[in-house]
Scaffold this motif. Structure first.
Motif, PDB file in Angstrom:
ATOM      1  N   LEU A 142      38.459  51.801  44.561  1.00 31.25           N
ATOM      2  CA  LEU A 142      37.069  51.394  44.803  1.00 31.25           C
ATOM      3  C   LEU A 142      36.545  50.538  43.652  1.00 31.25           C
ATOM      4  N   SER A 143      36.879  50.918  42.427  1.00 32.03           N
ATOM      5  CA  SER A 143      36.419  50.176  41.246  1.00 32.03           C
ATOM      6  C   SER A 143      36.987  48.764  41.213  1.00 32.03           C
ATOM      7  N   ALA A 144      38.262  48.628  41.588  1.00 26.30           N
ATOM      8  CA  ALA A 144      38.900  47.313  41.563  1.00 26.30           C
ATOM      9  C   ALA A 144      38.189  46.345  42.502  1.00 26.30           C
ATOM     10  N   ASN A 145      37.857  46.808  43.699  1.00 25.39           N
ATOM     11  CA  ASN A 145      37.200  45.924  44.665  1.00 25.39           C
ATOM     12  C   ASN A 145      35.739  45.652  44.313  1.00 25.39           C
ATOM     13  N   ILE A 146      35.064  46.640  43.747  1.00 19.43           N
ATOM     14  CA  ILE A 146      33.674  46.430  43.322  1.00 19.43           C
ATOM     15  C   ILE A 146      33.629  45.439  42.160  1.00 19.43           C
ATOM     16  N   GLY A 147      34.501  45.649  41.164  1.00 19.47           N
ATOM     17  CA  GLY A 147      34.540  44.742  40.018  1.00 19.47           C
ATOM     18  C   GLY A 147      34.935  43.333  40.413  1.00 19.47           C
ATOM     19  N   GLY A 148      35.897  43.222  41.352  1.00 16.89           N
ATOM     20  CA  GLY A 148      36.353  41.909  41.791  1.00 16.89           C
ATOM     21  C   GLY A 148      35.296  41.114  42.530  1.00 16.89           C
ATOM     22  N   THR A 149      34.300  41.815  43.078  1.00 15.83           N
ATOM     23  CA  THR A 149      33.218  41.142  43.811  1.00 15.83           C
ATOM     24  C   THR A 149      32.287  40.379  42.875  1.00 15.83           C
ATOM     25  N   ALA A 150      32.259  40.743  41.610  1.00 17.01           N
ATOM     26  CA  ALA A 150      31.229  40.260  40.693  1.00 17.01           C
ATOM     27  C   ALA A 150      31.442  38.835  40.186  1.00 17.01           C
ATOM     28  N   THR A 151      32.673  38.306  40.291  1.00 22.90           N
ATOM     29  CA  THR A 151      32.925  36.984  39.711  1.00 22.90           C
ATOM     30  C   THR A 151      33.670  36.078  40.683  1.00 22.90           C
ATOM     31  N   LEU A 152      33.719  34.808  40.333  1.00 27.24           N
ATOM     32  CA  LEU A 152      34.394  33.795  41.144  1.00 27.24           C
ATOM     33  C   LEU A 152      35.882  34.078  41.275  1.00 27.24           C
ATOM     34  N   HIS A 359      18.614  26.133  52.717  1.00 22.76           N
ATOM     35  CA  HIS A 359      18.753  27.248  51.776  1.00 22.76           C
ATOM     36  C   HIS A 359      19.795  28.252  52.265  1.00 22.76           C
ATOM     37  N   LEU A 360      21.043  27.829  52.241  1.00 23.73           N
ATOM     38  CA  LEU A 360      22.134  28.652  52.758  1.00 23.73           C
ATOM     39  C   LEU A 360      22.665  29.671  51.747  1.00 23.73           C
ATOM     40  N   ASP A 361      22.140  29.691  50.534  1.00 21.61           N
ATOM     41  CA  ASP A 361      22.673  30.590  49.505  1.00 21.61           C
ATOM     42  C   ASP A 361      22.768  32.056  49.947  1.00 21.61           C
ATOM     43  N   PRO A 362      21.727  32.627  50.577  1.00 23.02           N
ATOM     44  CA  PRO A 362      21.858  34.039  50.978  1.00 23.02           C
ATOM     45  C   PRO A 362      22.988  34.281  51.972  1.00 23.02           C
ATOM     46  N   LEU A 363      23.325  33.269  52.783  1.00 22.50           N
ATOM     47  CA  LEU A 363      24.433  33.415  53.726  1.00 22.50           C
ATOM     48  C   LEU A 363      25.762  33.490  52.970  1.00 22.50           C
ATOM     49  N   TRP A 364      25.898  32.626  51.948  1.00 24.81           N
ATOM     50  CA  TRP A 364      27.142  32.641  51.162  1.00 24.81           C
ATOM     51  C   TRP A 364      27.298  33.945  50.383  1.00 24.81           C
ATOM     52  N   TRP A 365      26.210  34.414  49.765  1.00 23.29           N
ATOM     53  CA  TRP A 365      26.301  35.655  49.006  1.00 23.29           C
ATOM     54  C   TRP A 365      26.533  36.843  49.929  1.00 23.29           C
ATOM     55  N   SER A 366      25.982  36.803  51.132  1.00 17.97           N
ATOM     56  CA  SER A 366      26.225  37.863  52.114  1.00 17.97           C
ATOM     57  C   SER A 366      27.705  37.899  52.509  1.00 17.97           C
ATOM     58  N   LEU A 367      28.280  36.716  52.702  1.00 12.20           N
ATOM     59  CA  LEU A 367      29.693  36.641  53.055  1.00 12.20           C
ATOM     60  C   LEU A 367      30.566  37.190  51.927  1.00 12.20           C
ATOM     61  N   SER A 368      30.224  36.836  50.693  1.00 13.35           N
ATOM     62  CA  SER A 368      30.982  37.319  49.541  1.00 13.35           C
ATOM     63  C   SER A 368      30.907  38.840  49.418  1.00 13.35           C
ATOM     64  N   LEU A 369      29.699  39.377  49.450  1.00  9.12           N
ATOM     65  CA  LEU A 369      29.525  40.833  49.307  1.00  9.12           C
ATOM     66  C   LEU A 369      30.179  41.580  50.465  1.00  9.12           C
ATOM     67  N   GLY A 370      29.990  41.097  51.672  1.00  6.24           N
ATOM     68  CA  GLY A 370      30.555  41.787  52.830  1.00  6.24           C
ATOM     69  C   GLY A 370      32.074  41.775  52.830  1.00  6.24           C
ATOM     70  N   ALA A 371      32.667  40.595  52.600  1.00  7.48           N
ATOM     71  CA  ALA A 371      34.122  40.476  52.654  1.00  7.48           C
ATOM     72  C   ALA A 371      34.808  41.237  51.527  1.00  7.48           C
ATOM     73  N   CYS A 372      34.253  41.165  50.314  1.00  7.08           N
ATOM     74  CA  CYS A 372      34.884  41.825  49.161  1.00  7.08           C
ATOM     75  C   CYS A 372      34.671  43.340  49.167  1.00  7.08           C
ATOM     76  N   GLY A 381      42.348  47.447  53.745  1.00  3.65           N
ATOM     77  CA  GLY A 381      41.233  46.521  53.670  1.00  3.65           C
ATOM     78  C   GLY A 381      41.349  45.489  52.568  1.00  3.65           C
ATOM     79  N   ALA A 382      42.130  45.772  51.529  1.00  2.00           N
ATOM     80  CA  ALA A 382      42.270  44.843  50.409  1.00  2.00           C
ATOM     81  C   ALA A 382      43.675  44.971  49.825  1.00  2.00           C
ATOM     82  N   SER A 383      44.124  43.900  49.186  1.00  4.80           N
ATOM     83  CA  SER A 383      45.465  43.880  48.608  1.00  4.80           C
ATOM     84  C   SER A 383      45.663  44.999  47.592  1.00  4.80           C
ATOM     85  N   ALA A 384      44.649  45.237  46.757  1.00  7.72           N
ATOM     86  CA  ALA A 384      44.758  46.262  45.727  1.00  7.72           C
ATOM     87  C   ALA A 384      44.982  47.643  46.337  1.00  7.72           C
TER      88      ALA A 384
END
Length: 429
Positions: A142-152, A359-372, A381-384
């Protein structure tokens, strides 16, 4: 849907049902399902191979080689004793320390590399303290996927989004997602400790024995350790420069692995064979099968159809669109690989901009948070997740699909609920 699309869905659901039931080893059934896609004419052999994400496969193999060579130095034994002594061998503090280390590393490495580096430490220290390793592995996944969500660079969906939207660079991800990921991490770890609190106990005698150990005696080869650390640092630094040097992560990881083998065992054939034999081949072939299975849905237009219907349901409302993307991405990413889903969603979000949505930024951040974050829902659900489960099996610790899902899926839904509140108050208030 066309007959081929229906057949692809049937094969996918059939294969996935067997993976969930665990009646057959998941690598075997994933490869079997992948071959059914080819035999039934849904994919050609060349098309199936084309859809295997060799960047992920190469990254896994390269980092496994680096980690396996590094393990020969005794570094992980050293870290096990050192970390336990720092928290005075307290089981709860140890869980928090290992989880925090995993989350932090995942933000600046990819999450697969992180678990390859940190999970061996977990096995070592829990064995020393005679603690059940299961709660610690769940916390680290859980930590690996949460931490991985935070950066590019922390998770492949973020890399894909960052490549598609030039304004979303490393600092943008850190600014927008680091705070919400920290909140999610703290709440998740608190709940993990509460769930497994009865198992997080060891005897004072074992704690005292750990405190008396000398961690330095575990380092077998200082010379090899220095080489490993140099290569590891250069590899990580190259990951961070991904957008500058334009090299894929697999190329960087395999280059690091080759350099380390050249520096430490260039003519020692038996040693090289030993290191290569320790690659998690079950995990790698499982990924290959999974990529082909999902590609059957991509090629027949099933994923694209689902994504379009989700977008059309919102009728162009930005808030509704953001929420739908967030929740559908999270549920979908818990059960199928998030890479093809994100690849489908990126052009659709761009099309919304072309059709007049601003103003599509919230859509991109939603996609990032949801997918990660959605990757935390199940063991596939994830490689890790898959890598940790494979490593656990080698150590005699079976993490079943349903047992993991029983704990992880509700925690994943909670993280998405927190993300919902963040998206709403950050962009729509």
């Amino acid at each position: 849907m066309e007959p081929k699309a229906i057949l692809a869905v049937i094969i996918f659901l059939f294969t996935y049902a067997i993976i969930v039931s665990e009646k057959i080893q998941r690598t075997v059934i994933a490869l079997f399902g992948a071959l059914l896609m080819i035999i039934c004419g849904i994919l050609t052999q060349e098309g199936a191979i084309h859809h295997i994400d060799f960047n992920t496969i190469g990254l896994l193999a390269g980092m496994m080689i680096i980690v396996n060579i590094t393990a020969e130095t005794g570094l992980f034994n050293y870290l096990a004793v050192w970390s336990a002594k720092k928290v005075k061998a307290d089981p709860i503090k140890l869980l928090l320390a290992l989880s925090s280390l995993t989350a932090l590393c995942s933000a600046f490495l990819d999450n697969v590399t992180t678990v390859l580096l940190t999970v061996p430490v977990t096995f070592m220290i829990t064995a020393q303290l005679k603690l059940p390793v299961y709660p610690y592995l769940i916390a680290q996944i859980l930590s690996a996927n949460i931490g991985g969500t935070a950066t590019l660079i922390g998770d492949p969906p973020n890399i894909m989004i960052g490549s598609a939207v030039k304004s979303m660079d490393f600092m943008a991800f850190l600014k927008e997602l680091s705070v919400v990921c920290t909140i999610i991490f703290i709440i998740t770890m608190g709940l993990i400790i509460f769930i497994y609190r009865k198992q997080l106990h060891t005897s004072p005698e074992l704690r005292e024995k750990i405190m008396q150990l000398d961690e330095n005696i575990h380092i077998k080869s200082t010379r090899l350790l220095k080489r490993c650390l140099i290569v590891l640092f250069c590899t990580v630094f190259a990951f961070a420069l991904h957008s500058v040097i334009h090299l894929e992560s697999a190329t960087i990881a395999l280059m690091g692995a080759c350099c380390l083998m050249l520096m430490s065992m260039a003519r020692r054939e038996r040693t090289i064979a030993h290191i290569l034999s320790r690659i998690e081949w079950l995990a790698i072939f499982f990924f290959a099968g999974l990529f082909i299975l999902v590609s059957g849905l991509v090629e027949t237009g099933v994923i694209n159809l689902l994504a379009q219907k989700v977008i059309h349901l919102t009728a162009g409302n930005r808030l509704s669109t953001s929420m739908i993307i967030l929740w559908v991405s999270s549920i979908a990413s818990a059960f199928v690989d998030n890479i093809p889903f994100v690849a489908t969603m990126i052009p659709l979000i761009k099309d919304l901009g072309a059709m007049g949505m601003t103003h599509l930024d919230p859509l991109w951040w939603s996609l990032s948070l949801g997918a990660c974050l959605g990757g935390n829902g199940t063991i596939v659900g994830a490689s890790a997740n898959v890598v940790v489960v494979s490593m656990a099996a080698k150590h005699g610790c079976k993490i079943s699909f349903l047992e993991f899902m029983k704990v992880a899926f509700p925690l994943m839904l909670l993280s998405i609920a927190i993300s919902t509140a963040y998206i709403y108050f950050r962009f729509f208030m």
